[in-house]
Write a protein that holds these residues in place. Sequence first.
Motif, PDB file in Angstrom:
ATOM      1  N   UNK A  15     123.545  79.371  84.687  1.00 12.09           N
ATOM      2  CA  UNK A  15     122.675  79.963  85.688  1.00 12.09           C
ATOM      3  C   UNK A  15     122.193  81.356  85.279  1.00 12.09           C
ATOM      4  N   UNK A  16     123.005  82.076  84.529  1.00 10.86           N
ATOM      5  CA  UNK A  16     122.541  83.357  83.996  1.00 10.86           C
ATOM      6  C   UNK A  16     121.363  83.148  83.046  1.00 10.86           C
ATOM      7  N   UNK A  17     121.423  82.079  82.252  1.00 10.59           N
ATOM      8  CA  UNK A  17     120.323  81.754  81.346  1.00 10.59           C
ATOM      9  C   UNK A  17     119.085  81.328  82.128  1.00 10.59           C
ATOM     10  N   UNK A  18     119.295  80.570  83.192  1.00  9.66           N
ATOM     11  CA  UNK A  18     118.166  80.171  84.038  1.00  9.66           C
ATOM     12  C   UNK A  18     117.471  81.419  84.604  1.00  9.66           C
ATOM     13  N   UNK A  19     118.253  82.386  85.049  1.00  8.64           N
ATOM     14  CA  UNK A  19     117.679  83.625  85.564  1.00  8.64           C
ATOM     15  C   UNK A  19     116.894  84.386  84.508  1.00  8.64           C
ATOM     16  N   UNK A  20     117.334  84.279  83.257  1.00 13.11           N
ATOM     17  CA  UNK A  20     116.640  84.997  82.187  1.00 13.11           C
ATOM     18  C   UNK A  20     115.257  84.432  81.907  1.00 13.11           C
ATOM     19  N   UNK A  21     114.973  83.196  82.365  1.00 12.35           N
ATOM     20  CA  UNK A  21     113.638  82.635  82.144  1.00 12.35           C
ATOM     21  C   UNK A  21     112.566  83.425  82.885  1.00 12.35           C
ATOM     22  N   UNK A 215     107.975  85.207  70.693  1.00 11.99           N
ATOM     23  CA  UNK A 215     109.438  85.256  70.609  1.00 11.99           C
ATOM     24  C   UNK A 215     110.066  84.856  71.946  1.00 11.99           C
ATOM     25  N   UNK A 216     109.434  85.257  73.050  1.00 11.16           N
ATOM     26  CA  UNK A 216     109.948  84.894  74.375  1.00 11.16           C
ATOM     27  C   UNK A 216     109.847  83.384  74.604  1.00 11.16           C
ATOM     28  N   UNK A 217     108.772  82.751  74.110  1.00 16.45           N
ATOM     29  CA  UNK A 217     108.640  81.299  74.231  1.00 16.45           C
ATOM     30  C   UNK A 217     109.736  80.594  73.427  1.00 16.45           C
ATOM     31  N   UNK A 218     109.984  81.078  72.222  1.00 17.61           N
ATOM     32  CA  UNK A 218     111.041  80.487  71.387  1.00 17.61           C
ATOM     33  C   UNK A 218     112.395  80.632  72.075  1.00 17.61           C
ATOM     34  N   UNK A 223     117.182  78.695  74.250  1.00 21.19           N
ATOM     35  CA  UNK A 223     118.377  79.174  74.955  1.00 21.19           C
ATOM     36  C   UNK A 223     118.469  78.632  76.389  1.00 21.19           C
ATOM     37  N   UNK A 224     117.545  78.984  77.304  1.00 24.67           N
ATOM     38  CA  UNK A 224     117.701  78.437  78.669  1.00 24.67           C
ATOM     39  C   UNK A 224     117.435  76.940  78.759  1.00 24.67           C
ATOM     40  N   UNK A 225     116.433  76.438  78.023  1.00 26.82           N
ATOM     41  CA  UNK A 225     116.073  75.028  78.165  1.00 26.82           C
ATOM     42  C   UNK A 225     117.134  74.118  77.556  1.00 26.82           C
ATOM     43  N   UNK A 226     117.418  74.305  76.268  1.00 24.64           N
ATOM     44  CA  UNK A 226     118.395  73.440  75.597  1.00 24.64           C
ATOM     45  C   UNK A 226     119.814  73.949  75.827  1.00 24.64           C
ATOM     46  N   UNK A 227     120.062  75.232  75.569  1.00 28.93           N
ATOM     47  CA  UNK A 227     121.400  75.785  75.751  1.00 28.93           C
ATOM     48  C   UNK A 227     121.861  75.727  77.189  1.00 28.93           C
ATOM     49  N   UNK A 228     120.947  76.012  78.133  1.00 30.04           N
ATOM     50  CA  UNK A 228     121.295  75.942  79.549  1.00 30.04           C
ATOM     51  C   UNK A 228     121.654  74.534  79.977  1.00 30.04           C
ATOM     52  N   UNK A 229     120.937  73.544  79.421  1.00 29.75           N
ATOM     53  CA  UNK A 229     121.254  72.141  79.707  1.00 29.75           C
ATOM     54  C   UNK A 229     122.676  71.810  79.264  1.00 29.75           C
ATOM     55  N   UNK A 297     122.239  66.814  91.528  1.00 30.70           N
ATOM     56  CA  UNK A 297     121.243  66.495  90.511  1.00 30.70           C
ATOM     57  C   UNK A 297     120.519  67.758  90.097  1.00 30.70           C
ATOM     58  N   UNK A 298     121.130  68.552  89.213  1.00 28.88           N
ATOM     59  CA  UNK A 298     120.552  69.836  88.858  1.00 28.88           C
ATOM     60  C   UNK A 298     119.609  69.733  87.670  1.00 28.88           C
ATOM     61  N   UNK A 299     119.047  68.542  87.462  1.00 32.44           N
ATOM     62  CA  UNK A 299     118.284  68.314  86.259  1.00 32.44           C
ATOM     63  C   UNK A 299     117.118  69.282  86.134  1.00 32.44           C
ATOM     64  N   UNK A 300     116.587  69.747  87.249  1.00 30.63           N
ATOM     65  CA  UNK A 300     115.444  70.619  87.179  1.00 30.63           C
ATOM     66  C   UNK A 300     115.761  71.917  86.453  1.00 30.63           C
ATOM     67  N   UNK A 301     117.043  72.258  86.351  1.00 28.79           N
ATOM     68  CA  UNK A 301     117.393  73.498  85.688  1.00 28.79           C
ATOM     69  C   UNK A 301     117.043  73.467  84.207  1.00 28.79           C
ATOM     70  N   UNK A 302     116.903  72.298  83.632  1.00 26.44           N
ATOM     71  CA  UNK A 302     116.558  72.207  82.216  1.00 26.44           C
ATOM     72  C   UNK A 302     115.069  72.047  82.016  1.00 26.44           C
ATOM     73  N   UNK A 303     114.297  72.079  83.118  1.00 27.69           N
ATOM     74  CA  UNK A 303     112.871  71.824  82.960  1.00 27.69           C
ATOM     75  C   UNK A 303     112.124  73.097  82.660  1.00 27.69           C
TER      76      UNK A 303
END
Length: 303
Positions: A15-21, A215-218, A223-229, A297-303
């Motif tokens: 969730x910390x990574x999700x917030x960083x998005x 760099x922010x897109x990368x 990190x949040x998309x794959x690592x957060x998943x 179903x927290x799948x949206x967190x990886x979207x």
Amino acid sequence: MSKQFQGYLYLSLAMLLVGSTVVASKIIASGLPPFTATALRFAIALPLFLVLIRLTATPWPRATRRDWVILLLQAGAGSVGYTTLLISGLKFTPATDAGVIIGTLPVVSAAIAIVVLGERPQRSVLLAVALAAAGVLAIVFRPDADHPHSLAGSALIFGAVVCEGLFILLNKRLKTEIPPLALSSLMAGLGGAIAAPIALAELPWTGQMTVSAIAAVVYYALVPTVGGFVLWYAGLAKVSGSEASVFTALAPVSAVLLAFAVLGEPLALNQLLGIGCVLAAVVGIGLPASRTPSALSPQSKAQ
């Protein structure tokens, strides 16, 4: 370290990574068009998801034609709609405000289920909706005029939250059981396919693309998309779904604090009041759920 504590740690980090998005999207907004950034994000994330599918031997779903239509709608709303609206809104709105508004996702999802599915709401859900609304109003109707475009930006970001809520609703309509990793891969692939043609229309090569935005897109993709998943589902395997749902409240806190620490945005009283209302709303939904067995179903967190 106990299994339960490990789960809490993984969920907190996710969730910390999700917030960083939110912070990443703020940087992206200053140097890339929204659909270009979205297409690039999924182009980076998709190969990594496919590698994870291969390494974990995750089965590929055999969806029906109806489910493919739903998956396409999910990708349009939860993947493309959410990301592009968030980036667009952050051109006008401070990241601290966006963090608070995004924190209303669990409550917005519940409200959509009431309106669209006709579910009968409990009193706790109605109270949570009221608290979340109060939190957003505390952000939007501020007494100062330092951010004249904040209302438009806040509307775009709330639109992003609604898109994520629709994603969750559509996920409940799927008849084919799709493993989370396969679903994330499908959302990345379909989302990239939807965003790419519009990205070409944005003519990104004619604008001023900044290194920090790329760099922010990368970072967003890796990190949040794959690592957060990976972190979220590693934590979910060690705790109950109702316990995990409470940790979603950390995402807006992370967004607000990172906006303060990384972007140097000030923290105003109305923002602190707003995040307090949103956190109370999320906890208000999470606590009743902890008394009854439920599947998160927290799948949206990886979207």
